[in-house]
Design a protein around this motif. Sequence first.
Motif, PDB file in Angstrom:
ATOM      1  N   PHE A  19       0.870  -1.180   0.000  1.00 51.09           N
ATOM      2  CA  PHE A  19       0.000   0.000   0.000  1.00 51.09           C
ATOM      3  C   PHE A  19       0.906   1.230   0.000  1.00 51.09           C
ATOM      4  N   GLN A  20       0.635   2.195  -0.865  1.00 52.39           N
ATOM      5  CA  GLN A  20       1.473   3.396  -0.901  1.00 52.39           C
ATOM      6  C   GLN A  20       0.912   4.445   0.053  1.00 52.39           C
ATOM      7  N   TRP A  21       1.779   4.894   0.978  1.00 47.77           N
ATOM      8  CA  TRP A  21       1.417   5.929   1.947  1.00 47.77           C
ATOM      9  C   TRP A  21       1.667   7.281   1.308  1.00 47.77           C
ATOM     10  N   LYS A  22       0.647   8.142   1.296  1.00 47.56           N
ATOM     11  CA  LYS A  22       0.774   9.443   0.638  1.00 47.56           C
ATOM     12  C   LYS A  22       0.681  10.599   1.620  1.00 47.56           C
ATOM     13  N   GLY A  23       0.962  10.328   2.879  1.00 48.29           N
ATOM     14  CA  GLY A  23       0.996  11.393   3.875  1.00 48.29           C
ATOM     15  C   GLY A  23      -0.214  11.398   4.779  1.00 48.29           C
ATOM     16  N   VAL A  24      -0.100  12.161   5.855  1.00 44.64           N
ATOM     17  CA  VAL A  24      -1.155  12.225   6.861  1.00 44.64           C
ATOM     18  C   VAL A  24      -2.306  13.079   6.338  1.00 44.64           C
ATOM     19  N   SER A  25      -3.449  12.441   6.168  1.00 41.41           N
ATOM     20  CA  SER A  25      -4.705  13.115   5.825  1.00 41.41           C
ATOM     21  C   SER A  25      -5.831  12.176   6.225  1.00 41.41           C
ATOM     22  N   ALA A  26      -7.031  12.701   6.328  1.00 41.06           N
ATOM     23  CA  ALA A  26      -8.170  11.871   6.717  1.00 41.06           C
ATOM     24  C   ALA A  26      -8.380  10.733   5.711  1.00 41.06           C
ATOM     25  N   GLU A  27      -8.263  11.034   4.412  1.00 47.25           N
ATOM     26  CA  GLU A  27      -8.442  10.021   3.369  1.00 47.25           C
ATOM     27  C   GLU A  27      -7.371   8.934   3.462  1.00 47.25           C
ATOM     28  N   ASN A  28      -6.118   9.327   3.667  1.00 47.76           N
ATOM     29  CA  ASN A  28      -5.036   8.351   3.760  1.00 47.76           C
ATOM     30  C   ASN A  28      -5.168   7.480   5.008  1.00 47.76           C
ATOM     31  N   LYS A  52       1.717  14.551  12.133  1.00 50.07           N
ATOM     32  CA  LYS A  52       2.794  14.824  11.176  1.00 50.07           C
ATOM     33  C   LYS A  52       3.376  13.585  10.505  1.00 50.07           C
ATOM     34  N   GLU A  53       3.295  12.406  11.163  1.00 51.78           N
ATOM     35  CA  GLU A  53       3.983  11.251  10.594  1.00 51.78           C
ATOM     36  C   GLU A  53       3.336   9.929  10.964  1.00 51.78           C
ATOM     37  N   LEU A  54       3.733   8.913  10.194  1.00 51.17           N
ATOM     38  CA  LEU A  54       3.340   7.533  10.448  1.00 51.17           C
ATOM     39  C   LEU A  54       4.621   6.747  10.688  1.00 51.17           C
ATOM     40  N   SER A  55       4.608   5.882  11.681  1.00 56.82           N
ATOM     41  CA  SER A  55       5.750   5.000  11.902  1.00 56.82           C
ATOM     42  C   SER A  55       5.226   3.598  12.196  1.00 56.82           C
ATOM     43  N   ILE A  56       6.107   2.622  11.939  1.00 57.50           N
ATOM     44  CA  ILE A  56       5.782   1.211  12.165  1.00 57.50           C
ATOM     45  C   ILE A  56       6.812   0.657  13.133  1.00 57.50           C
ATOM     46  N   HIS A  57       6.343  -0.082  14.121  1.00 56.94           N
ATOM     47  CA  HIS A  57       7.235  -0.758  15.049  1.00 56.94           C
ATOM     48  C   HIS A  57       7.520  -2.145  14.472  1.00 56.94           C
ATOM     49  N   VAL A  65       7.675   6.154   8.224  1.00 65.07           N
ATOM     50  CA  VAL A  65       7.204   5.942   6.861  1.00 65.07           C
ATOM     51  C   VAL A  65       7.195   7.279   6.137  1.00 65.07           C
ATOM     52  N   GLN A  66       8.035   7.404   5.116  1.00 63.92           N
ATOM     53  CA  GLN A  66       8.097   8.635   4.332  1.00 63.92           C
ATOM     54  C   GLN A  66       6.890   8.714   3.391  1.00 63.92           C
TER      55      GLN A  66
END
Length: 166
Positions: A19-28, A52-57, A65-66
């Motif tokens: 799945f491609q992460w496209k940044g923090v937004s309600a839709e994403n 501001k960001e998403l991370s995975i442990h 996650v960029q």
Amino acid sequence: MKTAQILEVIKKPLPARAFQWKGVSAENKKELLHFLEETGCPDIDIFSLTEKELSIHTLEGKMQVQNGAYIICGNANEYWAVREDIFLNTYTVIDGPNSATAVMKKYLAITNTIDDEEGWLLIDAFSLEEARHIAKADSKTEDLLAINEVSVNDESGVSHSFVINE
């Protein structure tokens, strides 16, 4: 003194989902939750989402996650992120209803080589697009002239006689 045997290996192709992460937004956020639901994520707490960001442990530690990176779900329901450029160079997207049971096919590529001669490559790939990429990446390929899926006339897979699948 004994020296270690050096093996030539090829990484086995193992199916995974991405799945491609496209940044923090309600839709994403909704799309991420849908992906995790579809992949059967056993523990949603391995994901940390802030404004501001998403991370995975992961097993290797916390991974940020960029934007544009792909989140991968592996065979053991483990998750990790891969930068977009690395993803596009190392993964093949398998489309269609049979993607979970995709099988490799054989493709015959005809090339102009760097020695200005005609070259032939027999390529195992999941798709024509992947076979094109492999042929163009070959160190001796100057130009790709033609590429077609083929059937090998010998059950052992070793033959110089091919049938082009139209």
